[in-house]
Design an enzyme around this catalytic site. Structure first.
Site, short mmCIF file in Angstrom:
data_model
loop_
_atom_site.label_atom_id
_atom_site.label_comp_id
_atom_site.label_asym_id
_atom_site.label_seq_id
_atom_site.Cartn_x
_atom_site.Cartn_y
_atom_site.Cartn_z
CB ILE A 1 -2.49 9.39 10.40
CG1 ILE A 1 -1.77 8.66 11.66
CG2 ILE A 1 -1.36 9.96 9.43
CD1 ILE A 1 -1.08 9.80 12.47
N GLY B 1 0.87 -1.25 -0.07
CA GLY B 1 0.10 0.12 0.04
C GLY B 1 0.92 1.27 0.07
CB SER C 1 -5.41 1.15 14.17
OG SER C 1 -6.17 2.17 14.47
CE1 TYR D 1 -8.47 0.14 9.66
CE2 TYR D 1 -8.79 0.89 11.72
CZ TYR D 1 -8.11 0.73 10.62
OH TYR D 1 -6.98 1.38 10.63
CG ASN E 1 0.94 1.43 4.83
OD1 ASN E 1 0.55 2.16 5.67
ND2 ASN E 1 0.45 1.65 3.70
NE ARG F 1 -5.20 4.99 -2.43
CZ ARG F 1 -6.29 4.47 -1.52
NH1 ARG F 1 -6.62 5.56 -0.59
NH2 ARG F 1 -6.80 3.53 -1.76
P1 NAP Z 1 -5.23 5.00 2.39
O1 NAP Z 1 -4.72 6.12 2.26
O2 NAP Z 1 -6.62 4.50 2.22
O3 NAP Z 1 -4.31 3.96 1.60
C1 NAP Z 1 -4.60 2.63 1.85
C2 NAP Z 1 -3.41 1.92 0.93
O4 NAP Z 1 -3.61 0.37 0.97
C3 NAP Z 1 -3.44 2.16 -0.50
O5 NAP Z 1 -2.04 2.14 -0.93
C4 NAP Z 1 -4.18 0.89 -1.18
O6 NAP Z 1 -3.83 0.64 -2.57
C5 NAP Z 1 -3.48 -0.18 -0.19
N1 NAP Z 1 -4.53 -1.35 -0.49
C6 NAP Z 1 -5.61 -1.40 -0.13
N2 NAP Z 1 -6.42 -2.75 -0.10
C7 NAP Z 1 -5.09 -3.46 -0.88
C8 NAP Z 1 -5.08 -4.78 -1.04
N3 NAP Z 1 -5.92 -5.51 -1.16
N4 NAP Z 1 -3.68 -5.06 -1.50
C9 NAP Z 1 -2.58 -4.28 -1.63
N5 NAP Z 1 -2.82 -3.07 -1.35
C10 NAP Z 1 -3.99 -2.57 -0.75
O7 NAP Z 1 -4.69 4.45 3.93
P2 NAP Z 1 -3.94 5.11 5.25
O8 NAP Z 1 -4.72 6.10 5.85
O9 NAP Z 1 -2.60 5.56 4.34
O10 NAP Z 1 -3.42 3.91 5.98
C11 NAP Z 1 -2.44 3.05 5.85
C12 NAP Z 1 -2.24 1.96 7.10
O11 NAP Z 1 -2.40 2.67 8.39
C13 NAP Z 1 -3.82 1.03 7.24
O12 NAP Z 1 -3.33 0.02 7.56
C14 NAP Z 1 -4.31 1.89 8.00
O13 NAP Z 1 -5.40 1.10 8.68
C15 NAP Z 1 -3.57 2.36 9.19
N6 NAP Z 1 -4.12 3.40 10.05
C16 NAP Z 1 -4.31 4.68 9.43
C17 NAP Z 1 -4.66 5.63 10.27
C18 NAP Z 1 -5.21 6.86 9.70
O14 NAP Z 1 -5.71 7.64 10.60
N7 NAP Z 1 -5.02 7.35 8.42
C19 NAP Z 1 -4.74 5.34 11.74
C20 NAP Z 1 -4.41 3.95 12.00
C21 NAP Z 1 -3.95 3.16 11.17
P3 NAP Z 1 -4.53 1.19 -3.86
O15 NAP Z 1 -4.07 3.03 -3.69
O16 NAP Z 1 -3.96 0.72 -4.95
O17 NAP Z 1 -5.90 1.06 -3.59
#
Ligand code: NAP
Length: 247
Positions: free
Chosen positions: A189, A13, A143, A156, A91, A16
């Site tokens: 985040i 991932g 998370s 989740y 990630n 982005r």
């Molecule tokens: P995001 O912007 O929605 O990005 C998600 C990423 O995961 C994208 O690169 C997406 O690829 C990839 N992805 C989704 N399904 C996939 C699959 N089946 N196989 C391979 N790649 C896949 O999310 P984010 O906010 O950056 O979050 C990144 C991580 O941090 C996640 O695990 C999330 O649960 C965790 N997290 C985030 C937050 C927050 O506040 N943002 C807080 C706690 C934890 P595509 O672009 O190709 O769809």
């Protein structure tokens, strides 16, 4: 800053959000980076371009990590490209939020498949290579809600709490083989994932953060750099929180 020259990092991932920031942080530190994505090819290729501009070698590889065979192909292709992988950052993650009574079975299954099974798939396929090299570092992105729970996110939260169990177990299983496994538990985040959160819920989250602001992906990336570095060689099996004091 520690150099990651001649090290290869595979980031799931990486197209982005937090994964993109992690990929660019390692590229900036001189690493070779593999940027996995599932749908966003253009975004992944843009991250590759930026990573190369920063001085790293980079390649984007499409794979749905929830699929055991595709995850294996991703690892094989990454190894063909850079011959060794030193650091794995799990990630990729998705949300499909709903209250228990409204959540569909497929929403539970999909979130567990990508977040938990996907993380396990990647560890399963790559640890053989780590064992052969007698070294390796895994960082799993969990998370804050995996630690404290959250209404409307049973799928989740179960996946993120599962990642913590997986992390601690792998750390015990592979500690004697010089493989470190840690988890990061981010709070709120700012990314496309949190853009989906309704305004009132977002404001309520912000009220709970002593530092009074959301985190940014680069702050999580900095923690990854530290955990993967030689400054963290005695840290394994841990869950490191990064949440502005929220918990
Ligand atoms: P995001 O912007 O929605 O990005 C998600 C990423 O995961 C994208 O690169 C997406 O690829 C990839 N992805 C989704 N399904 C996939 C699959 N089946 N196989 C391979 N790649 C896949 O999310 P984010 O906010 O950056 O979050 C990144 C991580 O941090 C996640 O695990 C999330 O649960 C965790 N997290 C985030 C937050 C927050 O506040 N943002 C807080 C706690 C934890 P595509 O672009 O190709 O769809």
């Amino acid at each position: 800053m520690e150099s990651f020259k001649n090290k290869t990092v595979l980031i799931t991932g990486g197209s982005r959000g937090i994964g993109k920031a992690i990929a660019l942080a390692f590229a900036n530190a001189g690493a070779n980076v593999i940027i996995n994505y599932v749908n966003s090819q253009a975004k992944a290729l843009a991250v590759v371009k930026l990573a190369i501009k920063l001085g790293g070698n980079a390649k984007a590889i499409q794979a749905n990590i929830a699929d055991f065979t595709e995850a294996k192909k991703l690892v094989d292709e990454a190894l063909e490209t850079f011959s060794q992988i030193d650091i794995l950052i799990n990630n990729s993650g998705i949300t499909k939020d709903n209250l228990m009574l409204r959540m569909k079975e497929e929403d539970f299954d999909q979130v567990i498949d990508v977040n938990l099974k996907g993380t396990w798939n990647m560890c399963k396929h790559l640890t053989r290579n780590f064992l052969k090299n007698k070294s390796g570092t895994i960082i799993n992105i969990s998370s804050v809600v995996g630690l404290i729970g959250n209404a409307g996110q049973t799928n989740y939260v179960a996946s993120k709490a599962g990642i913590i169990g997986l992390t601690k177990s792998l750390a015990k299983e592979f500690g004697s083989r010089n493989i470190r496994v840690n988890a990061i538990a981010p709070g709120f985040i700012e990314t496309e994932m949190t853009d989906q959160i309704p305004k009132d819920v977002r404001e309520n989250y912000l009220k709970q953060i002593p530092l009074n602001r959301p985190g940014n992906p680069e702050e999580v990336a900095n923690l990854c750099l530290f955990l993967a570095s030689d400054k963290a060689t005695y840290i394994t099996g841990q869950v490191i929180s990064i949440n502005g004091g929220m918990v």
